[in-house]
Write a protein that holds these residues in place. Structure first.
Motif, PDB file in Angstrom:
ATOM      1  N   TYR A 335      42.413  73.627 -88.191  1.00  0.00           N
ATOM      2  CA  TYR A 335      41.712  71.987 -88.357  1.00  0.00           C
ATOM      3  C   TYR A 335      40.522  72.308 -88.563  1.00  0.00           C
ATOM      4  O   TYR A 335      39.582  72.666 -88.146  1.00  0.00           O
ATOM      5  CB  TYR A 335      42.845  71.037 -88.349  1.00  0.00           C
ATOM      6  CG  TYR A 335      43.915  70.212 -88.197  1.00  0.00           C
ATOM      7  CD1 TYR A 335      44.853  69.329 -88.301  1.00  0.00           C
ATOM      8  CD2 TYR A 335      44.903  72.119 -87.652  1.00  0.00           C
ATOM      9  CE1 TYR A 335      46.918  69.891 -89.093  1.00  0.00           C
ATOM     10  CE2 TYR A 335      46.404  72.236 -88.507  1.00  0.00           C
ATOM     11  CZ  TYR A 335      47.055  70.229 -88.450  1.00  0.00           C
ATOM     12  OH  TYR A 335      48.593  70.512 -88.485  1.00  0.00           O
ATOM     13  N   ALA A 336      40.018  70.407 -89.049  1.00  0.00           N
ATOM     14  CA  ALA A 336      38.439  70.858 -88.840  1.00  0.00           C
ATOM     15  C   ALA A 336      38.246  69.584 -88.461  1.00  0.00           C
ATOM     16  O   ALA A 336      39.338  69.014 -88.650  1.00  0.00           O
ATOM     17  CB  ALA A 336      37.446  70.732 -90.552  1.00  0.00           C
ATOM     18  N   SER A 337      37.125  68.780 -87.638  1.00  0.00           N
ATOM     19  CA  SER A 337      37.257  67.839 -86.798  1.00  0.00           C
ATOM     20  C   SER A 337      35.655  67.253 -86.862  1.00  0.00           C
ATOM     21  O   SER A 337      34.755  68.257 -86.629  1.00  0.00           O
ATOM     22  CB  SER A 337      37.384  67.657 -85.591  1.00  0.00           C
ATOM     23  OG  SER A 337      37.124  66.276 -85.017  1.00  0.00           O
ATOM     24  N   GLY A 338      34.790  66.343 -86.568  1.00  0.00           N
ATOM     25  CA  GLY A 338      33.704  65.983 -86.907  1.00  0.00           C
ATOM     26  C   GLY A 338      32.744  65.864 -87.733  1.00  0.00           C
ATOM     27  O   GLY A 338      33.255  66.231 -89.022  1.00  0.00           O
ATOM     28  N   ASP A 339      31.688  66.657 -87.652  1.00  0.00           N
ATOM     29  CA  ASP A 339      30.848  66.229 -88.515  1.00  0.00           C
ATOM     30  C   ASP A 339      30.951  67.527 -89.228  1.00  0.00           C
ATOM     31  O   ASP A 339      30.372  67.010 -90.837  1.00  0.00           O
ATOM     32  CB  ASP A 339      28.905  66.165 -87.847  1.00  0.00           C
ATOM     33  CG  ASP A 339      28.560  65.159 -87.462  1.00  0.00           C
ATOM     34  OD1 ASP A 339      29.391  64.264 -87.118  1.00  0.00           O
ATOM     35  OD2 ASP A 339      27.183  65.106 -86.497  1.00  0.00           O
ATOM     36  N   VAL A 340      30.934  69.179 -88.949  1.00  0.00           N
ATOM     37  CA  VAL A 340      31.136  69.792 -90.033  1.00  0.00           C
ATOM     38  C   VAL A 340      32.175  69.334 -90.881  1.00  0.00           C
ATOM     39  O   VAL A 340      31.998  69.798 -92.304  1.00  0.00           O
ATOM     40  CB  VAL A 340      31.985  70.574 -89.345  1.00  0.00           C
ATOM     41  CG1 VAL A 340      33.435  70.428 -89.580  1.00  0.00           C
ATOM     42  CG2 VAL A 340      31.533  72.073 -89.922  1.00  0.00           C
ATOM     43  N   CYS A 341      32.881  68.157 -91.149  1.00  0.00           N
ATOM     44  CA  CYS A 341      33.790  67.590 -92.381  1.00  0.00           C
ATOM     45  C   CYS A 341      33.500  66.300 -92.887  1.00  0.00           C
ATOM     46  O   CYS A 341      34.374  66.311 -93.894  1.00  0.00           O
ATOM     47  CB  CYS A 341      35.645  68.104 -91.860  1.00  0.00           C
ATOM     48  SG  CYS A 341      36.358  67.465 -90.545  1.00  0.00           S
ATOM     49  N   LEU A 342      33.253  65.691 -91.902  1.00  0.00           N
ATOM     50  CA  LEU A 342      33.174  64.193 -92.656  1.00  0.00           C
ATOM     51  C   LEU A 342      32.349  63.378 -93.099  1.00  0.00           C
ATOM     52  O   LEU A 342      31.405  64.103 -91.866  1.00  0.00           O
ATOM     53  CB  LEU A 342      34.005  63.461 -90.612  1.00  0.00           C
ATOM     54  CG  LEU A 342      35.181  63.904 -90.302  1.00  0.00           C
ATOM     55  CD1 LEU A 342      35.650  62.936 -88.764  1.00  0.00           C
ATOM     56  CD2 LEU A 342      36.422  63.318 -91.172  1.00  0.00           C
ATOM     57  N   PRO A 343      32.517  62.631 -93.557  1.00  0.00           N
ATOM     58  CA  PRO A 343      31.376  61.631 -94.345  1.00  0.00           C
ATOM     59  C   PRO A 343      30.431  60.554 -93.486  1.00  0.00           C
ATOM     60  O   PRO A 343      29.152  60.725 -93.030  1.00  0.00           O
ATOM     61  CB  PRO A 343      31.420  61.178 -95.040  1.00  0.00           C
ATOM     62  CG  PRO A 343      33.335  60.947 -95.502  1.00  0.00           C
ATOM     63  CD  PRO A 343      33.331  62.150 -94.708  1.00  0.00           C
ATOM     64  N   ALA A 344      31.076  59.636 -92.147  1.00  0.00           N
ATOM     65  CA  ALA A 344      30.728  59.274 -91.236  1.00  0.00           C
ATOM     66  C   ALA A 344      30.499  60.281 -89.442  1.00  0.00           C
ATOM     67  O   ALA A 344      31.216  61.157 -89.020  1.00  0.00           O
ATOM     68  CB  ALA A 344      31.848  57.897 -90.717  1.00  0.00           C
ATOM     69  N   LYS A 345      29.433  60.687 -89.903  1.00  0.00           N
ATOM     70  CA  LYS A 345      28.596  61.465 -88.588  1.00  0.00           C
ATOM     71  C   LYS A 345      28.222  60.706 -87.436  1.00  0.00           C
ATOM     72  O   LYS A 345      27.590  60.632 -87.372  1.00  0.00           O
ATOM     73  CB  LYS A 345      26.994  62.604 -89.031  1.00  0.00           C
ATOM     74  CG  LYS A 345      27.713  63.273 -90.248  1.00  0.00           C
ATOM     75  CD  LYS A 345      26.963  64.663 -90.315  1.00  0.00           C
ATOM     76  CE  LYS A 345      27.651  64.506 -91.983  1.00  0.00           C
ATOM     77  NZ  LYS A 345      28.736  65.662 -92.017  1.00  0.00           N
ATOM     78  N   PHE A 346      29.249  60.047 -86.738  1.00  0.00           N
ATOM     79  CA  PHE A 346      29.188  59.617 -85.519  1.00  0.00           C
ATOM     80  C   PHE A 346      29.840  60.041 -84.184  1.00  0.00           C
ATOM     81  O   PHE A 346      31.020  60.782 -84.521  1.00  0.00           O
ATOM     82  CB  PHE A 346      29.417  58.051 -85.181  1.00  0.00           C
ATOM     83  CG  PHE A 346      28.791  57.634 -86.764  1.00  0.00           C
ATOM     84  CD1 PHE A 346      27.501  56.786 -85.515  1.00  0.00           C
ATOM     85  CD2 PHE A 346      28.798  57.012 -87.193  1.00  0.00           C
ATOM     86  CE1 PHE A 346      26.722  56.588 -87.018  1.00  0.00           C
ATOM     87  CE2 PHE A 346      28.695  56.708 -88.631  1.00  0.00           C
ATOM     88  CZ  PHE A 346      27.661  56.359 -88.005  1.00  0.00           C
ATOM     89  N   THR A 347      29.780  59.442 -83.277  1.00  0.00           N
ATOM     90  CA  THR A 347      29.865  60.666 -82.010  1.00  0.00           C
ATOM     91  C   THR A 347      31.505  59.954 -81.613  1.00  0.00           C
ATOM     92  O   THR A 347      32.679  61.002 -81.614  1.00  0.00           O
ATOM     93  CB  THR A 347      29.544  60.238 -80.564  1.00  0.00           C
ATOM     94  OG1 THR A 347      28.492  61.490 -81.242  1.00  0.00           O
ATOM     95  CG2 THR A 347      30.398  61.320 -79.050  1.00  0.00           C
TER      96      THR A 347
END
Ligand SMILES: Cc1cc2nc3c(=O)[nH]c(=O)nc-3n(C[C@H](O)[C@H](O)[C@H](O)COP(=O)(O)OP(=O)(O)OC[C@H]3O[C@@H](n4cnc5c(N)ncnc54)[C@H](O)[C@@H]3O)c2cc1C
Length: 509
Positions: A335-347
């Motif tokens: 799986y992937a999570s966070g900035d590496v895969c999502l356009p909304a780069k927020f904590t």
């Protein structure tokens, strides 16, 4: 090669405390035979939440970090930026004191070295939460320092050790994009990875990029005393936000003293005598700008190059690791999570994505869809801009009936008392049912205020129901109740108005 200080400067007590937590040099690498339930690559927000959540439920977890635990958020993102923004607010409050009948004799002076020292102290104070020791002792996570790469569809290698897994999460984040501008690299520039190392205020600063990071930084540095110019390629700031909100912020930044150059391209940079000369192509003319430092904040690119993704059968493109709505990659174990895969780069988005991953990766049964989360975020400028859910255009594109209720801050008593009348609340609702599609709050502490609307959306409350929620007077949050009153008033049809008139006429007899 990594610098022994891991890119952190200066070498002071606060930074040494930070490093002792987030990358202890005497760390003993755990030895474990057998397969992990979960191997997490990257210990930023996404990785920490995944590792802590899985280990907390009893899974055997390995967490691999090549640089600093806490990732961007703690070390070179949210935490240090918000700490120096606070100093900018303090300087600004003193300068605008006269508007409130408070006179400050003499000039307001900013001790930039002290501002940055305070920031480093705050960052070090927060760092135990993300520390290697805490994750090992409290959660029982095996923390490995080193570069993680896949050696197969169910194996990761770090520092010559192989970590077999049942499931893995790629949470390796993103880094600043450096545009290929002639002369930029030779002249030298700052990014979020280096700007928090400064101990001297740049007298003249060019900020390239009018996104959230560029705007927050530009406004803060002008308040701390730099001459700041923001250069933005588009004709507006903050392309993800409501245009009115972005324009309002632009005016606020200009009144702070920021020079704004929109529709302007950085063509080249030349360095001479410790200064940097920028050639800028504007909509009508070419400009030359001489500065002492350049800050580049033009976007983020995913950290995927060193992972050997193809050996694990994981597909990625320019925007990052490709995932489905369950955040699963093309390898069903990974799986992937966070900035590496999502356009909304927020904590907070990384955090919620990892919660989704935990449910989907570790348990059988129905899978959770990431798209069902009402994403909320904020830009911490003055005024703050906070957003949840859909914009009006996005709601229409999805075929929803939408109407926007706008409450200007000048209609809010507390905003008048505070002298903060420039912002607004815009809330996008179904015109009949009142279902909330999304909202934008623009005002001081908008990032805190938006959560009321997020809560309502989460609970499925329509805007009309918010009228029965009592709000202390006077508060800016009353804007939500006013929007609800406005919605409910419009529900009065000519027939009900006429019936009411008759009722009151009759009860007067
Ligand atoms: C200046 C700035 C201010 C910000 N302010 C805010 C804010 O106020 N609010 C907000 O919500 N968001 C803010 N953000 C965004 C926020 O920091 C990110 O969205 C968040 O850090 C993403 O977390 P992540 O875990 O996906 O990635 P990261 O935090 O980038 O963590 C990824 C980790 O993976 C590690 N890694 C990479 N490759 C490997 C590998 N091969 N092996 C092992 N480890 C590896 C990295 O070293 C890093 O520690 C800000 C960002 C910046 C730059």
């Amino acid at each position: 090669m990594t610098h022994p200080s891991f890119g952190l400067a200066p070498d002071d007590e606060a930074n040494r405390k930070l490093l002792a937590n987030v990358h202890p040099t005497d760390w003993k690498t755990p030895v474990r035979k057998g397969r992990y339930n979960l191997v997490v690559l990257g210990a930023g927000t996404a990785g920490l939440v995944a590792a802590a959540g899985a280990a907390g439920m009893g899974a055997k977890v390995a967490l691999v970090e090549r640089h600093l635990m806490g990732g961007d958020c703690l070390n070179v993102g949210c935490v240090p930026s918000k700490a120096i923004i606070r100093s900018g607010h303090a300087a600004h409050a003193l300068r605008e004191g006269k508007d409130f009948g408070v006179r400050v004799d003499g000039t307001v002076e900013v001790d930039f070295a002290a501002v940055m020292e305070r920031m480093r102290t705050v960052r070090a104070e927060i760092s135990p939460n993300d520390s290697a020791q805490r994750f090992a002792d409290h959660y029982g996570v095996d923390v490995h320092f080193g570069e993680a790469r896949f050696t197969g569809s169910n194996k990761v290698e770090v520092g010559g050790r192989e970590l077999p897994f049942s499931k893995a999460v790629i949470a390796t984040g993103a880094r600043p994009v450096v545009p290929p501008v002639p002369g930029l690299s030779d002249a030298g520039f700052l990014t979020n990875e280096t700007v928090f190392n400064l101990t001297e205020l740049p007298r003249r600063l060019a900020v390239i990029g009018g996104g959230p990071i560029g705007c927050e930084l530009a406004q803060t540095f002008v308040r701390l005393g730099s001459e700041v110019t923001v250069v933005e390629l588009m004709d507006r700031f903050l392309p993800r936000e409501d245009r009115d909100a972005a324009e309002l912020l632009q005016r606020a930044m200009e009144s702070d003293g920021v020079r704004v150059m929109l529709s302007t391209k950085l063509e080249s940079v030349a360095a001479a005598d410790g200064m940097k000369e920028l050639v800028l192509i504007g909509p009508e003319a070419e400009h030359r700008l001489v500065v002492d430092e350049i800050f580049v904040g033009v976007g983020r690119t995913p950290n995927i190059e060193d992972l050997d993704l193809e050996r694990a059968g994981v597909t990625a493109d320019r925007t990052g690791v490709v995932v489905d709505d369950h955040l699963r990659t093309t390898n069903p174990r990974i799986y992937a999570s966070g900035d590496v895969c999502l356009p909304a780069k927020f904590t907070q988005v990384a955090d919620f994505a990892s919660r989704t991953v935990l449910q989907n990766a570790l348990f059988p049964g129905p899978k959770k869809k990431f798209s069902t989360i009402n994403l909320a975020w904020a830009t911490y400028t003055d005024p703050e801009i906070a957003h949840v859910g859909l914009s009006e255009d996005e709601a229409r594109e999805q075929g929803r009936d939408v109407e926007t209720i706008t409450i200007p801050m000048k209609d809010i008593d507390r905003a008048l008392a505070e002298g903060d009348t420039e912002g607004f609340l815009k809330i996008h609702v179904h015109p009949k049912k009142g279902t909330i599609h999304g909202a934008t709050f623009v005002c001081r502490r908008a990032g805190d205020l938006i959560s009321e609307i997020t809560t309502a959306m989460h609970a499925g409350l329509g805007i009309g129901e918010m009228a029965s929620v009592i709000h202390p007077y006077p508060t800016v949050a009353e804007a939500v109740r006013k929007a609800a009153d406005q919605f409910n008033r419009r529900k009065l049809t000519p027939l009900t108005t006429s019936l009411l008139k008759h009722w009151f006429a009759w009860t007067r007899k």
